[in-house]
Design an enzyme around this catalytic site. Structure first.
Site, PDB file in Angstrom:
ATOM      1  N   ASP A 132       0.917  -1.286  -0.122  1.00 21.60           N
ATOM      2  CA  ASP A 132       0.060  -0.074  -0.086  1.00 21.60           C
ATOM      3  C   ASP A 132       1.019   1.360   0.126  1.00 21.60           C
ATOM      4  O   ASP A 132       1.461   1.570   0.952  1.00 21.60           O
ATOM      5  CB  ASP A 132      -1.003  -0.120   1.139  1.00 21.60           C
ATOM      6  CG  ASP A 132      -2.032   1.019   1.172  1.00 21.60           C
ATOM      7  OD1 ASP A 132      -1.858   2.118   0.479  1.00 21.60           O
ATOM      8  OD2 ASP A 132      -3.027   0.705   1.880  1.00 21.60           O
TER       9      ASP A 132
ATOM     10  N   ASP B 104      -1.399   4.940  -6.544  1.00 20.69           N
ATOM     11  CA  ASP B 104      -1.962   4.013  -5.332  1.00 20.69           C
ATOM     12  C   ASP B 104      -1.777   2.691  -5.858  1.00 20.69           C
ATOM     13  O   ASP B 104      -2.784   2.308  -6.507  1.00 20.69           O
ATOM     14  CB  ASP B 104      -2.994   4.458  -4.714  1.00 20.69           C
ATOM     15  CG  ASP B 104      -3.754   3.675  -3.819  1.00 20.69           C
ATOM     16  OD1 ASP B 104      -2.885   3.222  -2.932  1.00 20.69           O
ATOM     17  OD2 ASP B 104      -4.997   3.930  -3.343  1.00 20.69           O
TER      18      ASP B 104
END
Ligand SMILES: *[C@@H]1O[C@H](CO)[C@@H](O)[C@H](O)[C@H]1NC(C)=O
Ligand SMILES: *[C@@H]1O[C@H](CO)[C@@H](O)[C@H](O)[C@H]1NC(C)=O
Ligand SMILES: *[C@@H]1O[C@H](CO)[C@@H](O)[C@H](O)[C@H]1NC(C)=O
Ligand SMILES: *[C@@H]1O[C@H](CO)[C@@H](O)[C@H](O)[C@H]1NC(C)=O
Ligand SMILES: *[C@@H]1O[C@H](CO)[C@@H](O)[C@H](O)[C@H]1NC(C)=O
Length: 520
Positions: A141, A380
């Site tokens: 992440d 992301d």
């Protein structure tokens, strides 16, 4: 949603100057008993790609969940950008900010689904934590700061905090219940601080605790553990206690080394359905507490990862590398400025334009300008489908649709607006159906060009026989490059030079060290 809690974190981070990575190497005194890390060395962690279910019905659910996840992640990312009222208040009172508020009804969550949206479309990293070191599967992440693992605390005085008691093995079978009440068997690796000699919990009285985000300490209490509560991707919360822990990593030479001083959330509670198919989250975002920044300090201030195709299958794997990575160094490697946004943990890149088949799409340049609040693009790895603000979305989808619009439209696929009755073949060139997906190029500052594969632009087999445009309309910016667009590329985040480097790569030939047995 979680406006106040996120906003208070932001204030804490900005007050403590935590939003830029500090690049000096960790003093050798902190390395303790660990193997020395020589200059120029690197370490590798195994990364596996997301798994797409086989059946048509499961795929529909999968992509419906993916939409909910992507939209919630966007909310999480941008809420760090806005809302000043709650911050000051939350800080002054040092009180637990309210976690949920009233706008959670914005998206329809697949609550009845067996799918927990927190793991749909995620790349998973295998990392060893603790002493003895045990492996955990964590979400890769790049847009978060907190690394956490599902955790069980020791029983005390006949009472167990957080979770019911379980057997000795760190890997246990647990039962999770899907929407219909049917039990589903899952394998889970619990982290148990009591069984790790290198875990050091923080207390509310410690200064180190006060600067940590999502902190829920009410007073500087000597006995209370430094606790946190964070809203996670599926709109529910994870809470637990903070501590320091060591990770064990394989160095490029084949030796193992310990990374001490990592901030780890021992998560004792996940509301709204436990996280089953992985054990937590590995943070690579721009924050001093992020694993990525901390580990990069030991390894040349950079990390890189190669994102295998989503359709690689369960066996395939690639690497997350800290330190210099030979796979990044090639004549065709692109380089652009890595943008740090003072109000966000996510990294940005400056887009200068998008071309389709060599033609520049008509998108207002302000859309890409990260100096404007609500504009710019971030990267992301936890978002799947690339999200664009309405003007950019319209330009991109209209242009692509002009090459596919003669196909029969399919309108009932949740999560996608443009879908076609078409079996995507090979590289997106299908003369039999008069389809050629033109080259899609994202032009970036400094002349870098991201040229994703056709299947990253038009997603094949969203359900059997149906392909969909791989873009989502976001109500506001910044836009987000998701992992579908980023797949089959290697990405390097270089904090020393403040550069983002990338190149096309199938990610299948990165077994740098055949002797490396770290990855069970
Ligand atoms: C400190 O924390 C302990 C345990 O959580 C609690 O029993 C005690 O009342 C707290 N003391 C103060 C002053 O808040
Ligand atoms: C996956 O792993 C299994 C067992 O190791 C092997 O038999 C199979 O061929 C592998 N599949 C692929 C696509 O590599
Ligand atoms: C093929 O598609 C293009 C648009 O992509 C269209 O202009 C052309 O007329 C089509 N040709 C046939 C034979 O359908
Ligand atoms: C696609 O078109 C074929 C042939 O017209 C049809 O049989 C099939 O049901 C269509 N599939 C979808 C998902 O609409
Ligand atoms: C693997 O191990 C062998 C024997 O220990 C050694 O000679 C070789 O250099 C190692 N290979 C790599 C790539 O480290």
């Amino acid at each position: 949603m979680q406006g106040r809690s996120v906003a208070s974190v932001l204030l804490l981070l900005s007050l403590h100057g935590l939003l830029r990575p500090q690049l000096q190497l960790v003093a050798s005194a902190e390395i303790e008993d660990d193997v020395d890390v020589e200059t120029g060395s690197s370490c590798h962690l195994l990364v596996t790609p997301p798994v797409v279910p086989d059946s048509a019905e499961e795929r529909r659910e999968h992509y419906r969940a993916m939409e909910a996840k992507d939209l919630l992640r966007h909310q999480q990312i941008i809420q760090k950008d806005t809302g000043t009222g709650g911050r000051r208040q939350a800080r002054e009172s040092s009180k637990l900010p309210e976690v949920m508020s009233d706008d959670s009804s914005m998206f329809e969550l697949p609550m009845r689904s067996a799918i927990n949206i927190a793991h749909v479309g995620m790349y998973i990293v295998s990392v060893r934590f603790g002493t003895p070191a045990l492996p955990y599967n964590l979400v890769l992440d790049t847009a978060t700061d907190l690394t956490w693992i599902n955790c069980r605390l020791r029983r005390r005085k006949g009472k167990h905090y957080g979770r019911p008691r379980v057997q000795q093995s760190p890997t246990v079978n647990t039962l999770s219940v899907d929407g219909e009440g049917a039990p589903v068997r899952v394998l889970k690796n619990w982290y148990r601080p009591a069984l790790s000699s290198s875990w050091r919990r923080f207390r509310c009285s410690q200064k180190a605790c006060a600067v940590l985000p999502y902190n829920t300490c009410e007073s500087p209490n000597q006995t209370a553990s430094c606790s946190y509560r964070q809203v996670v991707q599926d709109g529910t919360t994870t809470s637990g206690i903070y501590g320091q822990e060591k990770a064990t990593v394989a160095l490029s030479g084949g030796r193992m080394a310990k990374l001490p001083g990592l901030i780890l959330g021992c998560s004792t509670f996940e509301a709204g359905g436990s996280v089953d198919s992985h054990d937590g989250v590995l943070s690579l975002g721009n924050s001093d507490i992020s694993f990525g920044i901390h580990a990069a300090k030991r390894f040349g201030a950079r990390f890189s990862f190669c994102l295998l195709s989503t359709h690689s299958g369960r066996n395939a794997s690639s690497y997350l590398t800290f330190g210099s990575n030979p796979a990044v160094k090639a004549p065709d490697t692109m380089e652009t400025t890595l943008n740090y946004n003072p109000d966000m943990v996510a990294y940005g890149a400056r887009v200068t334009g998008i071309t389709l088949g060599g033609e520049l799409l008509d998108i207002p340049p302000e859309v890409w300008d990260q100096a404007i609040v609500g504009a710019g693009m971030v990267l992301d790895t936890g978002t799947s489908v690339t999200g664009l603000v309405p003007s950019a979305y319209a330009a991109v989808t209209t242009a692509l649709d002009s090459h596919l619009g003669h196909l029969q439209r399919v309108t009932n696929i949740a999560g996608f607006e443009f879908c076609y009755n078409w079996t995507f073949t090979g590289d997106g060139v299908d003369p039999a159906h008069n389809v050629t997906i033109p080259k899609f190029t994202v032009e970036l500052e400094g002349g870098a060009r991201l040229e994703p594969d056709a299947k990253s632009v038009v997603m094949p087999e969203v359900v059997p026989g149906v392909a969909c445009l791989a873009f989502r309309k976001l109500p506001s910016g910044p836009g987000i490059f998701g992992n579908v667009l980023m797949q089959e590329h290697i990405w390097e985040f270089d904090h020393m030079d403040e550069k983002l480097r990338f190149r096309k790569d199938k990610c299948i030939n990165h077994h740098l060290n055949p002797n490396n047995s770290n990855h069970a």
